[in-house]
Scaffold this motif. Structure first.
Motif, PDB file in Angstrom:
ATOM      1  N   PHE A  38     -18.216  -5.374 -16.367  1.00  0.00           N
ATOM      2  CA  PHE A  38     -18.110  -5.216 -17.821  1.00  0.00           C
ATOM      3  C   PHE A  38     -16.950  -4.295 -18.183  1.00  0.00           C
ATOM      4  CE2 PHE A  38     -22.823  -6.165 -17.675  1.00  0.00           C
ATOM      5  CZ  PHE A  38     -22.686  -7.444 -18.183  1.00  0.00           C
ATOM      6  N   LEU A  39     -16.694  -3.277 -17.352  1.00  0.00           N
ATOM      7  CA  LEU A  39     -15.581  -2.385 -17.624  1.00  0.00           C
ATOM      8  C   LEU A  39     -14.255  -3.128 -17.522  1.00  0.00           C
ATOM      9  CD1 LEU A  39     -14.671   0.449 -18.285  1.00  0.00           C
ATOM     10  CD2 LEU A  39     -14.738   1.007 -15.852  1.00  0.00           C
ATOM     11  N   ARG A  40     -14.161  -4.047 -16.561  1.00  0.00           N
ATOM     12  CA  ARG A  40     -12.964  -4.874 -16.434  1.00  0.00           C
ATOM     13  C   ARG A  40     -12.808  -5.756 -17.672  1.00  0.00           C
ATOM     14  NH1 ARG A  40     -13.995  -6.992 -11.791  1.00  0.00           N
ATOM     15  NH2 ARG A  40     -14.713  -9.080 -12.353  1.00  0.00           N
ATOM     16  N   ASN A  41     -13.910  -6.305 -18.151  1.00  0.00           N
ATOM     17  CA  ASN A  41     -13.868  -7.118 -19.363  1.00  0.00           C
ATOM     18  C   ASN A  41     -13.506  -6.287 -20.584  1.00  0.00           C
ATOM     19  OD1 ASN A  41     -15.007 -10.174 -19.379  1.00  0.00           O
ATOM     20  ND2 ASN A  41     -15.840  -9.055 -17.626  1.00  0.00           N
ATOM     21  N   LEU A  42     -13.830  -4.987 -20.561  1.00  0.00           N
ATOM     22  CA  LEU A  42     -13.448  -4.098 -21.661  1.00  0.00           C
ATOM     23  C   LEU A  42     -11.968  -3.726 -21.576  1.00  0.00           C
ATOM     24  CD1 LEU A  42     -14.501  -2.388 -24.096  1.00  0.00           C
ATOM     25  CD2 LEU A  42     -14.811  -0.512 -22.468  1.00  0.00           C
ATOM     26  N   SER A  43     -11.462  -3.569 -20.362  1.00  0.00           N
ATOM     27  CA  SER A  43     -10.059  -3.179 -20.179  1.00  0.00           C
ATOM     28  C   SER A  43      -9.100  -4.279 -20.622  1.00  0.00           C
ATOM     29  CB  SER A  43      -9.797  -2.830 -18.713  1.00  0.00           C
ATOM     30  OG  SER A  43     -10.476  -1.654 -18.343  1.00  0.00           O
ATOM     31  N   VAL A  44      -9.496  -5.537 -20.428  1.00  0.00           N
ATOM     32  CA  VAL A  44      -8.619  -6.652 -20.814  1.00  0.00           C
ATOM     33  C   VAL A  44      -8.365  -6.672 -22.330  1.00  0.00           C
ATOM     34  CG1 VAL A  44      -8.382  -9.160 -20.900  1.00  0.00           C
ATOM     35  CG2 VAL A  44      -9.184  -8.067 -18.805  1.00  0.00           C
ATOM     36  N   PRO A  45      -9.414  -6.641 -23.177  1.00  0.00           N
ATOM     37  CA  PRO A  45      -9.116  -6.597 -24.620  1.00  0.00           C
ATOM     38  C   PRO A  45      -8.427  -5.318 -25.048  1.00  0.00           C
ATOM     39  CG  PRO A  45     -11.472  -6.394 -24.235  1.00  0.00           C
ATOM     40  CD  PRO A  45     -10.862  -6.787 -22.935  1.00  0.00           C
ATOM     41  N   ASP A  46      -8.743  -4.183 -24.401  1.00  0.00           N
ATOM     42  CA  ASP A  46      -8.043  -2.936 -24.721  1.00  0.00           C
ATOM     43  C   ASP A  46      -6.549  -3.087 -24.485  1.00  0.00           C
ATOM     44  OD1 ASP A  46     -10.008  -1.284 -25.649  1.00  0.00           O
ATOM     45  OD2 ASP A  46     -10.432  -0.319 -23.736  1.00  0.00           O
ATOM     46  N   LEU A  47      -6.219  -3.648 -23.346  1.00  0.00           N
ATOM     47  CA  LEU A  47      -4.819  -3.834 -22.960  1.00  0.00           C
ATOM     48  C   LEU A  47      -4.110  -4.798 -23.911  1.00  0.00           C
ATOM     49  CD1 LEU A  47      -2.826  -3.013 -20.691  1.00  0.00           C
ATOM     50  CD2 LEU A  47      -3.578  -5.036 -19.447  1.00  0.00           C
ATOM     51  N   CYS A  48      -4.731  -5.933 -24.165  1.00  0.00           N
ATOM     52  CA  CYS A  48      -4.111  -6.960 -25.018  1.00  0.00           C
ATOM     53  C   CYS A  48      -4.126  -6.557 -26.490  1.00  0.00           C
ATOM     54  CB  CYS A  48      -4.843  -8.292 -24.832  1.00  0.00           C
ATOM     55  SG  CYS A  48      -4.776  -8.939 -23.153  1.00  0.00           S
ATOM     56  N   PHE A  49      -5.165  -5.842 -26.897  1.00  0.00           N
ATOM     57  CA  PHE A  49      -5.315  -5.397 -28.286  1.00  0.00           C
ATOM     58  C   PHE A  49      -4.159  -4.488 -28.682  1.00  0.00           C
ATOM     59  CE2 PHE A  49      -7.678  -2.437 -31.305  1.00  0.00           C
ATOM     60  CZ  PHE A  49      -7.592  -3.295 -32.379  1.00  0.00           C
ATOM     61  N   THR A  50      -3.882  -3.478 -27.847  1.00  0.00           N
ATOM     62  CA  THR A  50      -2.782  -2.569 -28.161  1.00  0.00           C
ATOM     63  C   THR A  50      -1.424  -3.268 -28.031  1.00  0.00           C
ATOM     64  OG1 THR A  50      -2.846  -1.784 -25.866  1.00  0.00           O
ATOM     65  CG2 THR A  50      -4.017  -0.487 -27.501  1.00  0.00           C
ATOM     66  N   THR A  51      -1.302  -4.162 -27.034  1.00  0.00           N
ATOM     67  CA  THR A  51      -0.032  -4.860 -26.824  1.00  0.00           C
ATOM     68  C   THR A  51       0.288  -5.822 -27.960  1.00  0.00           C
ATOM     69  OG1 THR A  51      -0.330  -4.691 -24.419  1.00  0.00           O
ATOM     70  CG2 THR A  51       1.234  -6.332 -25.199  1.00  0.00           C
ATOM     71  N   SER A  52      -0.732  -6.297 -28.660  1.00  0.00           N
ATOM     72  CA  SER A  52      -0.504  -7.221 -29.775  1.00  0.00           C
ATOM     73  C   SER A  52       0.083  -6.522 -31.004  1.00  0.00           C
ATOM     74  CB  SER A  52      -1.812  -7.926 -30.158  1.00  0.00           C
ATOM     75  OG  SER A  52      -2.726  -7.010 -30.742  1.00  0.00           O
ATOM     76  N   THR A  53      -0.014  -5.193 -31.048  1.00  0.00           N
ATOM     77  CA  THR A  53       0.430  -4.471 -32.246  1.00  0.00           C
ATOM     78  C   THR A  53       1.442  -3.363 -31.967  1.00  0.00           C
ATOM     79  OG1 THR A  53      -1.479  -2.989 -32.052  1.00  0.00           O
ATOM     80  CG2 THR A  53      -1.721  -4.909 -33.491  1.00  0.00           C
ATOM     81  N   VAL A  54       1.239  -2.611 -30.876  1.00  0.00           N
ATOM     82  CA  VAL A  54       2.046  -1.406 -30.642  1.00  0.00           C
ATOM     83  C   VAL A  54       3.532  -1.700 -30.419  1.00  0.00           C
ATOM     84  CG1 VAL A  54       2.418   0.547 -29.086  1.00  0.00           C
ATOM     85  CG2 VAL A  54       0.113  -0.009 -29.868  1.00  0.00           C
ATOM     86  N   PRO A  55       3.927  -2.689 -29.574  1.00  0.00           N
ATOM     87  CA  PRO A  55       5.371  -2.936 -29.406  1.00  0.00           C
ATOM     88  C   PRO A  55       6.094  -3.209 -30.723  1.00  0.00           C
ATOM     89  CG  PRO A  55       4.147  -4.055 -27.691  1.00  0.00           C
ATOM     90  CD  PRO A  55       3.132  -3.531 -28.655  1.00  0.00           C
ATOM     91  N   GLN A  56       5.479  -4.008 -31.593  1.00  0.00           N
ATOM     92  CA  GLN A  56       6.086  -4.287 -32.901  1.00  0.00           C
ATOM     93  C   GLN A  56       6.184  -3.008 -33.727  1.00  0.00           C
ATOM     94  OE1 GLN A  56       7.064  -7.510 -34.264  1.00  0.00           O
ATOM     95  NE2 GLN A  56       8.030  -6.143 -35.740  1.00  0.00           N
ATOM     96  N   MET A  57       5.149  -2.183 -33.626  1.00  0.00           N
ATOM     97  CA  MET A  57       5.133  -0.904 -34.338  1.00  0.00           C
ATOM     98  C   MET A  57       6.259   0.003 -33.852  1.00  0.00           C
ATOM     99  SD  MET A  57       2.031   1.859 -34.304  1.00  0.00           S
ATOM    100  CE  MET A  57       2.162   3.458 -35.122  1.00  0.00           C
ATOM    101  N   LEU A  58       6.471   0.067 -32.530  1.00  0.00           N
ATOM    102  CA  LEU A  58       7.535   0.899 -31.960  1.00  0.00           C
ATOM    103  C   LEU A  58       8.916   0.392 -32.373  1.00  0.00           C
ATOM    104  CD1 LEU A  58       6.109   1.431 -28.357  1.00  0.00           C
ATOM    105  CD2 LEU A  58       6.177   3.109 -30.217  1.00  0.00           C
ATOM    106  N   VAL A  59       9.092  -0.928 -32.359  1.00  0.00           N
ATOM    107  CA  VAL A  59      10.366  -1.527 -32.765  1.00  0.00           C
ATOM    108  C   VAL A  59      10.671  -1.191 -34.220  1.00  0.00           C
ATOM    109  CG1 VAL A  59      11.541  -3.709 -33.237  1.00  0.00           C
ATOM    110  CG2 VAL A  59      10.338  -3.391 -31.073  1.00  0.00           C
ATOM    111  N   ASN A  60       9.662  -1.284 -35.080  1.00  0.00           N
ATOM    112  CA  ASN A  60       9.847  -1.010 -36.497  1.00  0.00           C
ATOM    113  C   ASN A  60      10.201   0.452 -36.755  1.00  0.00           C
ATOM    114  OD1 ASN A  60       9.278  -3.648 -37.009  1.00  0.00           O
ATOM    115  ND2 ASN A  60       7.250  -3.306 -37.868  1.00  0.00           N
ATOM    116  N   MET A  61       9.587   1.371 -35.989  1.00  0.00           N
ATOM    117  CA  MET A  61       9.862   2.795 -36.186  1.00  0.00           C
ATOM    118  C   MET A  61      11.224   3.175 -35.604  1.00  0.00           C
ATOM    119  SD  MET A  61       6.283   4.891 -35.769  1.00  0.00           S
ATOM    120  CE  MET A  61       5.906   4.277 -34.121  1.00  0.00           C
TER     121      MET A  61
END
Length: 310
Positions: A62-85
C-alpha cells in the motif's frame, strides 16, 4: 467587445504568485528543494519495496501504491510551476491545463482512498495481529488498491467532464499556480452554481467517507494500544500512530479547509499557500514518516547499497 467561446482552445495564464514578486525566488527554492526530496524519497520507496522480498508485505504494497500518486501528483503540477516562476511566460495550453487538472484530481482522489485503506491495514495489524496474514490476503490487498485507483479516476472523470463543457468566453487568467479545477469552472461566463453544487457533493463523498474510515480505525487502534501491557510496545505503537496521524491531518486538513469552507471565508492567497502544503509538503513527508524509523527499510537500503559496492 465580442466574447467567444474558448472552451475548445486558447492558452491559459497561470497568475501564480506574480502579485508578490519578492516572494517568488524564495518560493522557487523552497519548492525545488522539497520536490527533489519528494522524487528521491518516493522513487526509493517504490524501488525498495519491489526489490527487497522482506518488504513484500501488505503495508509496503500500500505504501508503494501511495508513493506512485505522490510522485505523479507533484510532477503533474510542480515543473510547470517552477517554469512559470523562473521564466517570463506564464502560459499553459488549453490541452495542457485540461490534462493537468484531470491528472491532479485523479491522483489526489486516489490518495484520499489509499490513506483510508492504509488506516484499515494498520488497524488489522494492531488489533488482529494473529489473523493479520489471513485477513490481509494478497487478493484483498490488490482489490483494495484497484478500488482506490478506480474510485479516484472515476471522481476525476466525473468532475472534469462537468468542467470541460463550460464556455470560458475569453476569460483565461487562472489565479493560481496550477490549473485548479474549481477555479477553471469559475472562469466560465455562464452560471456555475449547479456545477459547483455537484462538485461539492463529489468532494464530500471522496473526502468524508475516507476520513470517517480513518477516524474509526484510529480510535480502535488507540483503544488497543492503551490496553497493551508492555510500556515499550505502547510507546512504539503510539509513535507510529502519531506520525501516521500527522500525515493524514496535513493532507486531509488542508484539502477540507480549501474545498469545504464557506465562500465568505475564501481567500485566494490563502488557497495558494495551503495548496503548496498538500501538493508539495505532504508528498515529501509521506515516505519519511512511514519509513524513517523502520528497521526493515534500513536493512533493505544497506542490502541494496552493499550489492552496489560489491
Amino acid at each position: 467587445m465580442e466574447t467567444t467561446n474558448d472552451s475548445t482552445g486558447g492558452d491559459f495564464i497561470l497568475v501564480g504568485f506574480s502579485e508578490h514578486p519578492e516572494l517568488e525566488l524564495i518560493l522557487l527554492l523552497f519548492v525545488l528543494t522539497f520536490y527533489s526530496v519528494t522524487l528521491v524519497g518516493n522513487v526509493a520507496i517504490i524501488s525498495l519495496s519491489i526489490l527487497d522480498t522482506r518488504l513484500h508485505t501488505p503495508m509496503y504494497f500500500f505504501l508503494r501504491n501511495l508513493s506512485v500518486p505522490d510522485l505523479c501528483f507533484t510532477t503533474s503540477t510542480v515543473p510547470q510551476m517552477l517554469v512559470n516562476m523562473w521564466g517570463g511566460s506564464k502560459k499553459i495550453s488549453y490541452a495542457g491545463c485540461m490534462v493537468q487538472y484531470w491528472v491532479a484530481l485523479a491522483l489526489g482522489s486516489t490518495e484520499c482512498v489509499l490513506l483510508a485503506v492504509m488506516a484499515v491495514d494498520h488497524y488489522v495489524a494492531v488489533c488482529w495481529p494473529l489473523r493479520y496474514a489471513t485477513i490481509m490476503h494478497p487478493k484483498l490487498c490488490h482489490l483494495l488498491a484497484a478500488s482506490s485507483w478506480s474510485s479516484g479516476f472515476a471522481n476525476s472523470f466525473l468532475q472534469s467532464s462537468m468542467a470541460m463543457v463550460l464556455p470560458h468566453c475569453g476569460n483565461q487568467h487562472v489565479d493560481h499556480f496550477f490549473c485548479e479545477l474549481l477555479i477553471i469552472v469559475k472562469l466560465s461566463c455562464v452560471d456555475t452554481g449547479p456545477t459547483e453544487s455537484k462538485m461539492l457533493i463529489a468532494w464530500l463523498i471522496i473526502l468524508c467517507i475516507p476520513v470517517s474510515i480513518i477516524l474509526t480505525s484510529y480510535v480502535c487502534i488507540a483503544r488497543a494500544v492503551v490496553k497493551m501491557h508492555s510500556a515499550e510496545g505502547r510507546k512504539k505503537a503510539f509513535g507510529t500512530f502519531a506520525s501516521h496521524l500527522m500525515v493524514v491531518s496535513l493532507f486531509f486538513g488542508t484539502i477540507m479547509f480549501l474545498y469545504l469552507q464557506p465562500k465568505g471565508n475564501y481567500s485566494q492567497d490563502q488557497s495558494k499557500a495551503l495548496s503548496v502544503l498538500y501538493m508539495i509538503l505532504a508528498p515529501t513527508l509521506n515516505p519519511l514518516i512511514y519509513t524513517l524509523r523502520n528497521k526493515d527499510v534500513k536493512k533493505a537500503v544497506k542490502k541494496l547499497v552493499g550489492k552496489e559496492q560489491e
